[in-house]
Design a protein around this motif. Structure first.
Motif, PDB file in Angstrom:
ATOM      1  N   ALA A 115      73.434   2.172 -32.277  1.00  0.00           N
ATOM      2  CA  ALA A 115      72.193   1.395 -32.263  1.00  0.00           C
ATOM      3  C   ALA A 115      72.434  -0.069 -32.617  1.00  0.00           C
ATOM      4  CB  ALA A 115      71.193   2.005 -33.234  1.00  0.00           C
ATOM      5  N   ARG A 116      73.691  -0.450 -32.767  1.00  0.00           N
ATOM      6  CA  ARG A 116      74.097  -1.825 -33.095  1.00  0.00           C
ATOM      7  C   ARG A 116      73.561  -2.270 -34.446  1.00  0.00           C
ATOM      8  NH1 ARG A 116      75.606  -4.889 -28.784  1.00  0.00           N
ATOM      9  NH2 ARG A 116      76.399  -6.289 -30.404  1.00  0.00           N
ATOM     10  N   LYS A 117      73.518  -1.328 -35.413  1.00  0.00           N
ATOM     11  CA  LYS A 117      73.117  -1.664 -36.770  1.00  0.00           C
ATOM     12  C   LYS A 117      74.310  -2.057 -37.631  1.00  0.00           C
ATOM     13  CE  LYS A 117      68.839  -0.347 -35.942  1.00  0.00           C
ATOM     14  NZ  LYS A 117      67.721  -1.317 -35.847  1.00  0.00           N
ATOM     15  N   VAL A 118      75.493  -1.588 -37.256  1.00  0.00           N
ATOM     16  CA  VAL A 118      76.721  -1.942 -37.970  1.00  0.00           C
ATOM     17  C   VAL A 118      77.793  -2.286 -36.943  1.00  0.00           C
ATOM     18  CG1 VAL A 118      76.225  -0.504 -39.991  1.00  0.00           C
ATOM     19  CG2 VAL A 118      77.504   0.466 -38.084  1.00  0.00           C
ATOM     20  N   ALA A 260      70.000  11.138 -31.221  1.00  0.00           N
ATOM     21  CA  ALA A 260      68.989  10.579 -32.124  1.00  0.00           C
ATOM     22  C   ALA A 260      68.907   9.063 -31.983  1.00  0.00           C
ATOM     23  CB  ALA A 260      69.308  10.962 -33.564  1.00  0.00           C
ATOM     24  N   ALA A 261      70.066   8.402 -31.876  1.00  0.00           N
ATOM     25  CA  ALA A 261      70.085   6.949 -31.729  1.00  0.00           C
ATOM     26  C   ALA A 261      69.402   6.540 -30.417  1.00  0.00           C
ATOM     27  CB  ALA A 261      71.520   6.430 -31.765  1.00  0.00           C
ATOM     28  N   PHE A 262      69.717   7.251 -29.339  1.00  0.00           N
ATOM     29  CA  PHE A 262      69.108   6.937 -28.046  1.00  0.00           C
ATOM     30  C   PHE A 262      67.601   7.171 -28.087  1.00  0.00           C
ATOM     31  CE2 PHE A 262      67.535   8.327 -23.918  1.00  0.00           C
ATOM     32  CZ  PHE A 262      67.905   7.262 -23.109  1.00  0.00           C
ATOM     33  N   TYR A 263      67.206   8.308 -28.655  1.00  0.00           N
ATOM     34  CA  TYR A 263      65.786   8.655 -28.697  1.00  0.00           C
ATOM     35  C   TYR A 263      64.985   7.630 -29.494  1.00  0.00           C
ATOM     36  CZ  TYR A 263      61.558  11.294 -29.868  1.00  0.00           C
ATOM     37  OH  TYR A 263      60.249  11.686 -30.048  1.00  0.00           O
ATOM     38  N   HIS A 264      65.494   7.264 -30.667  1.00  0.00           N
ATOM     39  CA  HIS A 264      64.729   6.337 -31.505  1.00  0.00           C
ATOM     40  C   HIS A 264      64.725   4.923 -30.933  1.00  0.00           C
ATOM     41  CE1 HIS A 264      63.864   3.674 -34.950  1.00  0.00           C
ATOM     42  NE2 HIS A 264      63.054   4.637 -35.300  1.00  0.00           N
ATOM     43  N   ILE A 267      63.529   5.242 -26.657  1.00  0.00           N
ATOM     44  CA  ILE A 267      62.280   5.925 -26.316  1.00  0.00           C
ATOM     45  C   ILE A 267      61.167   5.485 -27.262  1.00  0.00           C
ATOM     46  CG2 ILE A 267      61.129   8.133 -25.987  1.00  0.00           C
ATOM     47  CD1 ILE A 267      63.401   7.583 -23.990  1.00  0.00           C
ATOM     48  N   LEU A 268      61.370   5.722 -28.543  1.00  0.00           N
ATOM     49  CA  LEU A 268      60.318   5.385 -29.507  1.00  0.00           C
ATOM     50  C   LEU A 268      60.163   3.882 -29.693  1.00  0.00           C
ATOM     51  CD1 LEU A 268      60.851   8.107 -32.258  1.00  0.00           C
ATOM     52  CD2 LEU A 268      59.438   8.188 -30.206  1.00  0.00           C
ATOM     53  N   ARG A 269      61.289   3.190 -29.807  1.00  0.00           N
ATOM     54  CA  ARG A 269      61.225   1.739 -30.010  1.00  0.00           C
ATOM     55  C   ARG A 269      61.251   0.960 -28.691  1.00  0.00           C
ATOM     56  NH1 ARG A 269      62.485  -0.552 -34.747  1.00  0.00           N
ATOM     57  NH2 ARG A 269      61.607  -2.351 -33.688  1.00  0.00           N
ATOM     58  N   ALA A 270      61.454   1.674 -27.591  1.00  0.00           N
ATOM     59  CA  ALA A 270      61.387   1.087 -26.243  1.00  0.00           C
ATOM     60  C   ALA A 270      62.297  -0.117 -26.084  1.00  0.00           C
ATOM     61  CB  ALA A 270      59.944   0.715 -25.900  1.00  0.00           C
TER      62      ALA A 270
END
Length: 285
Positions: A115-118, A260-264, A267-270
């Motif tokens: 998710a490019r958080k780290v 989970a990373a892809f879904y959040h 999908i959820l965060r678009a």
């Protein structure tokens, strides 16, 4: 996302902006003490996590051993083991969230990396520290209770009798998805902008996610959902059975974390929609 704040008796909207993605390789990190402090925090947290939880597992098995006068109703039971894992994650995430982010799990680190958080460098060193911490934590348990450790399986994960490899893999994928999805939701900075109390409460739902997943999957795989936890126990116990299906406890959690990373994020965060443009119709149409 906007959050209303009162300024001079009037309410104004506080705009929310997504933080920029972490760079793939950030050389500047390597020059900062905070980076190495975070790695040490991940090492110590994973060490403590394995020490307490593996001791709980071994204690339960010794208390229910018929050869020692135990019975199936003795000890903390599966519920107590699940509480030990979930409770320790709650405690350790609370303690380390402000230092390292409180990952304590290579699957969580992997999901946050996707998710490019780290950054890649941080992700790799976090995973190494977590695995080393798990080995040392299990090593302490064996050093203090060697006979019980060897007799009762060292808390190592393995596929239970009666379950297929596919079932075990699915249990690890779904269980890790629940955990990593909870991590993303509980630490979402967009939610932070709206509800200032969320960061304080974030360790609670994460710990509960670990607790619930353990209740569901202990009978199947002993519950991995954390490659470092499975790896550390397998290394110190070092018997054939934990190694036979050990790949499940890496592949399953990493797949679950990726989903989970892809879904959040997408999908959820678009995130994909934001990158390609809004789906809303143009006013000219």
């Amino acid at each position: 996302m906007a959050k209303d704040i009162e300024v001079g008796g009037e309410f104004q909207a506080k705009d929310y902006h997504d933080p920029p993605p972490a760079p793939l390789v950030d050389a500047q990190e390597l020059t900062q003490w905070s980076f190495y402090r975070a790695i040490i925090a991940e090492f110590i947290a994973t060490l403590l996590f394995l020490y307490i939880t593996v001791l709980t597992v071994i204690g339960y098995k010794s208390q229910t051993d018929p050869a020692k006068g135990g019975d199936d109703c003795g000890g903390v039971g599966i519920l107590g083991i699940a509480w030990a894992f979930g409770g320790m994650i709650f405690i350790l995430v609370y303690c380390t969230a402000g230092i390292s982010g409180g990952h304590i799990n290579p699957a969580v680190t992997f999901g946050l990396f996707l998710a490019r958080k780290v950054s890649l460098v941080r992700a790799i060193l976090y995973m190494a520290a977590q695995c080393l911490g798990a080995i040392c934590g299990c090593g302490l348990v064996k050093a203090f209770q060697k006979s019980y450790y060897n007799q009762y399986g060292g808390g190592a994960n393995s596929l239970s009798k009666g379950y297929s490899t596919g079932t075990g893999l699915a249990a690890e994928i779904i269980g890790t998805f629940v955990l990593v999805y909870t991590v993303f939701s509980a630490t979402d900075p967009k939610r932070n902008a709206r509800d200032s109390h969320v960061p304080v409460l974030a360790p609670l739902p994460i710990g509960f996610a670990v607790f619930m997943v353990h209740l569901a999957t202990i009978p199947i795989t002993g519950t991995g959902i954390n490659p470092a936890r499975s790896f550390g126990a397998a290394v110190i116990y070092n018997q054939n059975k934990p190694w036979d299906d050990h790949w499940i406890f890496w592949v399953g959690p990493f797949i679950g974390a990726a989903i989970a990373a892809f879904y959040h994020q997408y999908i959820l965060r678009a995130a994909a929609a934001k990158a390609l443009g809004s789906f809303r119709s143009s006013s000219a149409i």
